[in-house]
Scaffold this active site. Structure first.
Site, PDB file in Angstrom:
ATOM      1  N   GLN A  69       5.235  -1.180   4.315  1.00  0.00           N
ATOM      2  CA  GLN A  69       4.636   0.062   3.818  1.00  0.00           C
ATOM      3  C   GLN A  69       4.713   1.157   4.873  1.00  0.00           C
ATOM      4  O   GLN A  69       4.947   2.320   4.564  1.00  0.00           O
ATOM      5  CB  GLN A  69       3.174  -0.175   3.422  1.00  0.00           C
ATOM      6  N   ARG A  82       9.588   2.892  -0.465  1.00  0.00           N
ATOM      7  CA  ARG A  82       9.540   1.443  -0.220  1.00  0.00           C
ATOM      8  C   ARG A  82      10.919   0.842  -0.495  1.00  0.00           C
ATOM      9  O   ARG A  82      11.419  -0.003   0.247  1.00  0.00           O
ATOM     10  CB  ARG A  82       8.500   0.771  -1.141  1.00  0.00           C
ATOM     11  N   ARG A  96       4.688 -12.439   0.606  1.00  0.00           N
ATOM     12  CA  ARG A  96       3.486 -11.621   0.412  1.00  0.00           C
ATOM     13  C   ARG A  96       2.334 -12.605   0.274  1.00  0.00           C
ATOM     14  O   ARG A  96       2.278 -13.371  -0.698  1.00  0.00           O
ATOM     15  CB  ARG A  96       3.648 -10.760  -0.846  1.00  0.00           C
ATOM     16  N   CYS A 124      -0.940   4.164  -0.209  1.00  0.00           N
ATOM     17  CA  CYS A 124       0.078   3.121  -0.451  1.00  0.00           C
ATOM     18  C   CYS A 124       0.082   2.640  -1.903  1.00  0.00           C
ATOM     19  O   CYS A 124       1.021   1.950  -2.302  1.00  0.00           O
ATOM     20  CB  CYS A 124      -0.101   1.963   0.519  1.00  0.00           C
ATOM     21  N   ASP A 162      -6.555   3.881   1.614  1.00  0.00           N
ATOM     22  CA  ASP A 162      -6.183   2.733   0.781  1.00  0.00           C
ATOM     23  C   ASP A 162      -7.416   2.379  -0.048  1.00  0.00           C
ATOM     24  O   ASP A 162      -8.501   2.913   0.188  1.00  0.00           O
ATOM     25  CB  ASP A 162      -5.761   1.557   1.688  1.00  0.00           C
ATOM     26  N   HIS A 180       0.812  -4.708   7.048  1.00  0.00           N
ATOM     27  CA  HIS A 180       1.714  -4.338   5.954  1.00  0.00           C
ATOM     28  C   HIS A 180       2.836  -3.462   6.531  1.00  0.00           C
ATOM     29  O   HIS A 180       2.927  -2.268   6.222  1.00  0.00           O
ATOM     30  CB  HIS A 180       0.923  -3.599   4.882  1.00  0.00           C
TER      31      HIS A 180
END
Length: 306
Positions: free
Chosen positions: A134, A287, A104, A259, A219, A131
């Site tokens: 996700q 997830r 990450r 998310c 987001d 991402h």
């Protein structure tokens, strides 16, 4: 045999992605029924975090444990990566000790460089570019609630940043139309827009994007690393808040996703996560299950071929 990586949704075929999602649903069911399933016994996932996280860390760590394996958390403070060891050197050493690596990070080039020197699968746990993990969870959530997303319309409202880029890739891979509503100056990277072609449309009016959509998603307006822009962003994005009234313009059976973490009162109204159309909590839980399916897909074959 060189390792398969998952740095973007484009690293897998559509069939492979759909297979991972189907498998995520199966693994979720096993978990709910309390069935012990440990295909990754004695396998180890190395997790490198340059950006902090709640969902990514817990879902990968819990996922490995539930699959019978282990996960090792590495922050820049605890490793030589944070003190300037070349990425290639770290990749060579780490990939000789673990069975997969999740990273990450900020710069997407960290992922591509690490993957180029890794003997084991590398997974993008988030970068400034995309991402994809996700999106696996989002697509699994849509399938669980509404069936196939193929041919449907998705509205992205907000910043054309990494999540938006991954939605463009998803539009290609899962064959849906994507309408992106963002303020001028916050469009997705032109490379992604070019990639999306006719499947992707940019509009300035969130109402236009949401009208008739089957999935509405957003987001935070300020991502990690952009904190100094917060005040400016709040001013630009104010008209892009997703509210219950905005959702009312979507299809009658529309779903809302986020998310997380959410900033209530900014990108969403205070009450939106409590709306029956919101599936954000399922999306967050998925997830875990989608990534377990991903880990099984990437690590198990490597083990069998070893």
């Amino acid at each position: 045999m060189s390792a398969r990586h998952f740095l973007s949704l484009l690293d897998f075929t559509t069939d492979e992605l759909l297979g991972v999602i189907r498998r995520g649903i199966e693994l979720k069911d096993l978990r709910k029924r309390g069935v012990l399933f440990e295909p990754l016994k004695n396998r180890v996932l190395g997790m490198i975090f340059e950006k902090s996280s709640t969902r990514t860390r817990v879902s990968f760590e819990a996922g490995m444990i539930q699959l019978g394996g282990q996960a090792i958390f590495l922050s820049p403070r605890d490793t030589q990566l944070g003190r300037g060891e070349p990425i290639a050197d770290s990749a060579i050493v780490l990939s000789s000790m673990v069975d997969a690596v999740m990273i990450r990070t900020h710069a997407h080039s960290t992922l591509t460089e690490f993957a180029a020197h890794s003997k084991v699968p590398v997974i993008n746990g988030l970068s400034d570019e995309s991402h994809p993990c996700q999106l696996l969870a989002d697509m699994q959530t849509f399938v669980e609630h509404r069936g196939a997303i193929q041919g449907k319309t998705v509205a992205w409202v907000g910043d054309g940043f990494n999540m938006c880029n991954s939605y463009i890739e998803a539009a290609l891979q899962f064959d849906f139309q994507l309408r992106i509503a963002c303020p001028e100056g916050y469009d997705p990277d032109p490379r992604f827009l070019q990639l999306g072609g006719e499947r992707v449309q940019i509009v300035r009016d969130p109402k236009e994007a949401v009208r008739g959509a089957h999935l509405v998603t957003t987001d935070v307006w300020t991502s990690m690393g952009q904190e100094e822009e917060t005040a400016r962003r709040l001013a630009h994005f104010a008209p892009y808040q997703v509210t219950r009234e905005l959702l009312d313009l979507a299809a009658p059976d529309a779903l809302f996703m986020h998310c997380l973490p959410a900033h209530r009162g900014e990108e969403i109204s205070q009450d939106l996560l409590d709306d029956p159309r919101s599936v954000a909590w399922d999306e967050a839980e998925n997830r875990l299950h989608a990534q377990k399916a991903l880990l099984e897909f990437l690590v198990e074959p490597a083990y069998h071929h070893a």
